[in-house]
Motif scaffolding. Structure first.
Motif, PDB file in Angstrom:
ATOM      1  N   SER A 162      -9.180  -0.911   9.704  1.00 33.93           N
ATOM      2  CA  SER A 162      -8.654  -0.085   8.620  1.00 33.93           C
ATOM      3  C   SER A 162      -9.738   0.749   7.948  1.00 33.93           C
ATOM      4  O   SER A 162      -9.538   1.941   7.678  1.00 33.93           O
ATOM      5  CB  SER A 162      -7.959  -0.964   7.574  1.00 33.93           C
ATOM      6  OG  SER A 162      -8.852  -1.938   7.060  1.00 33.93           O
ATOM      7  N   ILE A 169      -9.699   4.874   8.111  1.00 33.16           N
ATOM      8  CA  ILE A 169      -9.563   5.668   6.885  1.00 33.16           C
ATOM      9  C   ILE A 169     -10.750   6.601   6.713  1.00 33.16           C
ATOM     10  O   ILE A 169     -10.592   7.790   6.411  1.00 33.16           O
ATOM     11  CB  ILE A 169      -9.405   4.753   5.661  1.00 33.16           C
ATOM     12  CG1 ILE A 169      -8.099   3.964   5.752  1.00 33.16           C
ATOM     13  CG2 ILE A 169      -9.437   5.572   4.373  1.00 33.16           C
ATOM     14  CD1 ILE A 169      -7.956   2.874   4.716  1.00 33.16           C
ATOM     15  N   ILE A 190       0.841  -1.203   0.000  1.00 31.93           N
ATOM     16  CA  ILE A 190       0.000   0.000   0.000  1.00 31.93           C
ATOM     17  C   ILE A 190       0.872   1.247   0.000  1.00 31.93           C
ATOM     18  O   ILE A 190       0.614   2.209  -0.740  1.00 31.93           O
ATOM     19  CB  ILE A 190      -0.937   0.003   1.229  1.00 31.93           C
ATOM     20  CG1 ILE A 190      -1.881  -1.190   1.203  1.00 31.93           C
ATOM     21  CG2 ILE A 190      -1.722   1.313   1.284  1.00 31.93           C
ATOM     22  CD1 ILE A 190      -2.825  -1.211   0.025  1.00 31.93           C
ATOM     23  N   LEU A 206       1.019   4.035  -3.054  1.00 30.33           N
ATOM     24  CA  LEU A 206       0.731   5.453  -2.851  1.00 30.33           C
ATOM     25  C   LEU A 206       1.898   6.320  -3.314  1.00 30.33           C
ATOM     26  O   LEU A 206       1.693   7.331  -4.012  1.00 30.33           O
ATOM     27  CB  LEU A 206       0.442   5.716  -1.367  1.00 30.33           C
ATOM     28  CG  LEU A 206      -0.817   5.062  -0.796  1.00 30.33           C
ATOM     29  CD1 LEU A 206      -0.887   5.274   0.707  1.00 30.33           C
ATOM     30  CD2 LEU A 206      -2.062   5.606  -1.462  1.00 30.33           C
ATOM     31  N   CYS A 223      -3.683   8.951   5.461  1.00 31.25           N
ATOM     32  CA  CYS A 223      -4.792   8.316   6.190  1.00 31.25           C
ATOM     33  C   CYS A 223      -4.974   6.879   5.725  1.00 31.25           C
ATOM     34  O   CYS A 223      -5.322   5.990   6.525  1.00 31.25           O
ATOM     35  CB  CYS A 223      -6.095   9.090   5.963  1.00 31.25           C
ATOM     36  SG  CYS A 223      -6.093  10.792   6.568  1.00 31.25           S
ATOM     37  N   ILE A 224      -4.757   6.647   4.428  1.00 28.07           N
ATOM     38  CA  ILE A 224      -4.884   5.296   3.882  1.00 28.07           C
ATOM     39  C   ILE A 224      -3.801   4.404   4.468  1.00 28.07           C
ATOM     40  O   ILE A 224      -4.066   3.258   4.869  1.00 28.07           O
ATOM     41  CB  ILE A 224      -4.784   5.341   2.346  1.00 28.07           C
ATOM     42  CG1 ILE A 224      -5.877   6.245   1.768  1.00 28.07           C
ATOM     43  CG2 ILE A 224      -4.869   3.934   1.763  1.00 28.07           C
ATOM     44  CD1 ILE A 224      -5.749   6.473   0.271  1.00 28.07           C
TER      45      ILE A 224
END
Length: 251
Positions: free
Chosen positions: A170, A174, A17, A21, A71-72
């Motif tokens: 999660s 988020i 992840i 990003l 935030c993710i």
């Protein structure tokens, strides 16, 4: 403590992840200038001012990236470890919860910093090369804004980490963080118009001051606030997060 930090940094390096990003933001920053260079179908990069590109587009767009994209990562890097049982295994390792939390916060903070720098750095590099380094911003301005971006990314990361520890899911983490960082400015501003105490809080908050980091000229007192407030914010929320984590039941 050092082993915990190394372990968290290793997980960050292997986190898909995180790299998704970062690579996505880097590619966006690299290709976005092309939309500006092509004017009515004609490539005209030499007419673009790198100074304006960096200050108004790279840093301006990065305002939302620094607040929202990490935030993710918070949801998947911290909260998801509860649902998959990793947090329980770490808690049973014999290390104190304070050390565990601080190690995870350090690694997550580093990830948030990398995310916050990917877009403006790649956009500025590509824009500078294709425009022939036309009207470059002063080095002192670049150093100041990059330094402040790092500080505010750390401050926001410390807030995100607290939410990630509280929600332990999660999806919830988020969703809450994106809503929080999207609305907090408007909420504090509205309250500041009604109550003097909230006006003081808003004017000295990382949410308000982050918008001032792109100014070309700032006074010495204002610059001091820009540097000190995110540092204090990071420390305060690191303490809050460690307290919450020590009282949190790990299943």
């Amino acid at each position: 403590m050092s082993n915990l930090v190394k372990s968290e940094l290793f997980k960050l390096r292997k986190d898909r992840i995180f790299w998704t990003l970062v690579i996505g933001l880097a590619l966006s920053g690299a290709f976005y200038p092309m939309l500006i260079f092509f004017d009515d179908g004609t490539f005209n990069a030499q007419a673009v001012s790198v100074n304006e590109l960096y200050a108004y587009i790279a840093l301006g767009g990065n305002n939302y990236i620094t607040r929202l994209v990490p935030c993710i990562l918070a949801g998947f890097f911290i909260s998801s470890e509860y649902s998959i049982g990793t947090m329980k295994s770490i808690g049973a390792s014999g290390n104190s919860r304070l050390r565990i939390y601080l190690a995870k916060l350090m690694a997550f903070s580093l990830g948030a910093v990398v995310i916050s720098l990917a877009f403006p750095i790649f956009m500025t590099i590509v824009g500078s090369v294709f425009s022939g380094f036309n009207d470059m911003p002063e080095l002192s301005y670049i150093v100041r804004t990059i330094g402040l971006t790092i500080l505010y990314a750390l401050a926001f990361a410390s807030i995100m980490a607290v939410a990630a520890i509280i929600f332990t899911d999660s999806g919830k983490t988020i969703a809450f963080l994106i809503i929080f960082f999207t609305l907090i400015d408007s909420i504090l501003y509205a309250l500041s118009q009604e109550f003097t105490v909230f006006e003081t809080i808003f004017n000295h908050s990382v949410f308000k001051l982050f918008l001032d980091t792109t100014k070309f000229k700032v006074g010495s007192e204002e610059l001091l606030n820009l540097w000190v407030v995110p540092l204090i914010t990071y420390i305060i929320f690191a303490i809050i997060g460690s307290i919450v984590f020590q009282k949190k039941e790990i299943k």
